[in-house]
Motif scaffolding. Sequence first.
Motif, PDB file in Angstrom:
ATOM      1  N   UNK A  30      27.550  15.499 -11.209  1.00 52.12           N
ATOM      2  CA  UNK A  30      26.291  15.390 -10.490  1.00 52.12           C
ATOM      3  C   UNK A  30      26.366  16.582  -9.472  1.00 52.12           C
ATOM      4  N   UNK A  31      27.436  16.736  -8.635  1.00 51.42           N
ATOM      5  CA  UNK A  31      27.560  17.942  -7.866  1.00 51.42           C
ATOM      6  C   UNK A  31      27.339  19.195  -8.692  1.00 51.42           C
ATOM      7  N   UNK A  32      27.944  19.548  -9.734  1.00 53.36           N
ATOM      8  CA  UNK A  32      28.019  20.724 -10.471  1.00 53.36           C
ATOM      9  C   UNK A  32      26.646  20.879 -11.088  1.00 53.36           C
ATOM     10  N   UNK A  33      26.053  20.029 -11.580  1.00 51.95           N
ATOM     11  CA  UNK A  33      24.629  20.175 -12.295  1.00 51.95           C
ATOM     12  C   UNK A  33      23.485  20.098 -11.176  1.00 51.95           C
ATOM     13  N   UNK A  34      23.523  19.304 -10.375  1.00 51.21           N
ATOM     14  CA  UNK A  34      22.381  19.111  -9.697  1.00 51.21           C
ATOM     15  C   UNK A  34      22.547  19.741  -7.918  1.00 51.21           C
ATOM     16  N   UNK A  35      23.512  20.128  -7.818  1.00 50.62           N
ATOM     17  CA  UNK A  35      23.985  20.747  -6.366  1.00 50.62           C
ATOM     18  C   UNK A  35      24.026  19.486  -5.186  1.00 50.62           C
ATOM     19  N   UNK A  36      23.903  18.191  -5.553  1.00 56.36           N
ATOM     20  CA  UNK A  36      24.108  17.430  -4.662  1.00 56.36           C
ATOM     21  C   UNK A  36      24.886  16.193  -5.317  1.00 56.36           C
ATOM     22  N   UNK A  37      25.082  15.103  -4.638  1.00 59.35           N
ATOM     23  CA  UNK A  37      25.860  13.980  -4.913  1.00 59.35           C
ATOM     24  C   UNK A  37      24.841  12.804  -5.223  1.00 59.35           C
ATOM     25  N   UNK A  38      25.618  11.530  -5.461  1.00 60.45           N
ATOM     26  CA  UNK A  38      24.739  10.458  -5.944  1.00 60.45           C
ATOM     27  C   UNK A  38      24.179   9.946  -4.641  1.00 60.45           C
ATOM     28  N   UNK A  39      23.133   9.027  -5.032  1.00 56.85           N
ATOM     29  CA  UNK A  39      22.638   8.239  -3.560  1.00 56.85           C
ATOM     30  C   UNK A  39      21.456   7.218  -4.354  1.00 56.85           C
ATOM     31  N   UNK A  40      21.091   6.302  -3.579  1.00 58.70           N
ATOM     32  CA  UNK A  40      19.914   5.463  -3.912  1.00 58.70           C
ATOM     33  C   UNK A  40      18.932   5.293  -2.853  1.00 58.70           C
ATOM     34  N   UNK A  41      19.392   5.156  -1.622  1.00 55.96           N
ATOM     35  CA  UNK A  41      18.263   5.016  -0.690  1.00 55.96           C
ATOM     36  C   UNK A  41      17.164   5.918  -0.358  1.00 55.96           C
ATOM     37  N   UNK A  42      17.380   7.286  -0.916  1.00 55.44           N
ATOM     38  CA  UNK A  42      16.389   8.013  -0.729  1.00 55.44           C
ATOM     39  C   UNK A  42      15.195   7.689  -1.652  1.00 55.44           C
ATOM     40  N   UNK A  43      15.693   6.976  -2.796  1.00 58.88           N
ATOM     41  CA  UNK A  43      14.397   6.688  -3.416  1.00 58.88           C
ATOM     42  C   UNK A  43      13.582   5.459  -2.872  1.00 58.88           C
ATOM     43  N   UNK A  44      14.389   4.548  -2.166  1.00 59.01           N
ATOM     44  CA  UNK A  44      13.173   3.559  -1.619  1.00 59.01           C
ATOM     45  C   UNK A  44      12.499   4.230  -0.624  1.00 59.01           C
ATOM     46  N   UNK A  45      12.968   5.055   0.224  1.00 60.88           N
ATOM     47  CA  UNK A  45      12.068   6.085   1.264  1.00 60.88           C
ATOM     48  C   UNK A  45      11.008   6.760   0.698  1.00 60.88           C
ATOM     49  N   UNK A  46      11.184   7.352  -0.563  1.00 59.87           N
ATOM     50  CA  UNK A  46      10.330   7.778  -1.360  1.00 59.87           C
ATOM     51  C   UNK A  46       9.076   6.957  -1.691  1.00 59.87           C
ATOM     52  N   UNK A  47       9.773   5.808  -2.203  1.00 57.30           N
ATOM     53  CA  UNK A  47       8.682   4.726  -2.864  1.00 57.30           C
ATOM     54  C   UNK A  47       7.871   4.314  -1.458  1.00 57.30           C
ATOM     55  N   UNK A  48       8.607   4.271  -0.328  1.00 57.56           N
ATOM     56  CA  UNK A  48       7.739   3.452   0.929  1.00 57.56           C
ATOM     57  C   UNK A  48       6.632   4.666   1.131  1.00 57.56           C
ATOM     58  N   UNK A  49       6.923   6.147   0.975  1.00 55.96           N
ATOM     59  CA  UNK A  49       6.019   7.480   1.161  1.00 55.96           C
ATOM     60  C   UNK A  49       4.828   6.968   0.267  1.00 55.96           C
ATOM     61  N   UNK A  50       5.189   6.906  -1.047  1.00 58.44           N
ATOM     62  CA  UNK A  50       4.086   6.857  -2.172  1.00 58.44           C
ATOM     63  C   UNK A  50       3.234   5.738  -1.841  1.00 58.44           C
ATOM     64  N   UNK A  51       3.841   4.424  -1.659  1.00 56.81           N
ATOM     65  CA  UNK A  51       3.147   3.298  -1.413  1.00 56.81           C
ATOM     66  C   UNK A  51       2.253   3.564   0.018  1.00 56.81           C
TER      67      UNK A  51
END
Length: 175
Positions: A30-51
């Motif tokens: 994930x670090x090699x391909x995307x340049x950042x690590x794993x995570x999940x709470x960023x999704x809930x924040x983005x979902x909150x922003x979308x809602x």
Amino acid sequence: MENKKEQSKPAPYMNPLLAGILLGIVLLATFVVTGHGLGATGFTTRLTAWIGMHVAPIATNANDYLGGMVEEGKPLEAWITWQVIGVALGALISAYLAKRVHFQMDGRKYLGGAKRPLTALLGGILAGFGARIAAGCTSGLGLSGAAVLSLAGFTFLGTFFAVGLLASCLLKEEK
């Protein structure tokens, strides 16, 4: 009849050492391909922003924390959305193939019965809130943070395990 019992028996769990090594390989990839690590709470924040973009657009846009995601126009079009969807689908498929899909409620002694779903929801909300305050969840701050030798990552992991051990001792059912 005996043959039918064996067929419905769940597959054994993966060796924890092998699972840890594979998780490390996935994290490195994930670090090699995307340049950042794993995570999940960023999704809930983005979902909150979308809602918020649909429910209260002016307030969401004015919010210092969520406003930047709304300005992007499509907060759910981030890599983390696809990561969380992939993890959820992968877990469901894996559990199905291993014959481990079933619904149950644990914790009968202290928080069981009809109160269990409510206490689980409240605990999940508190854990999510704490993860946002800590700037990451178990995978984002713990795994990815520790992988890049972040002091915050190691502090989180130490605290996470210490509190988990304490809670385990306090809530352990006597046999």
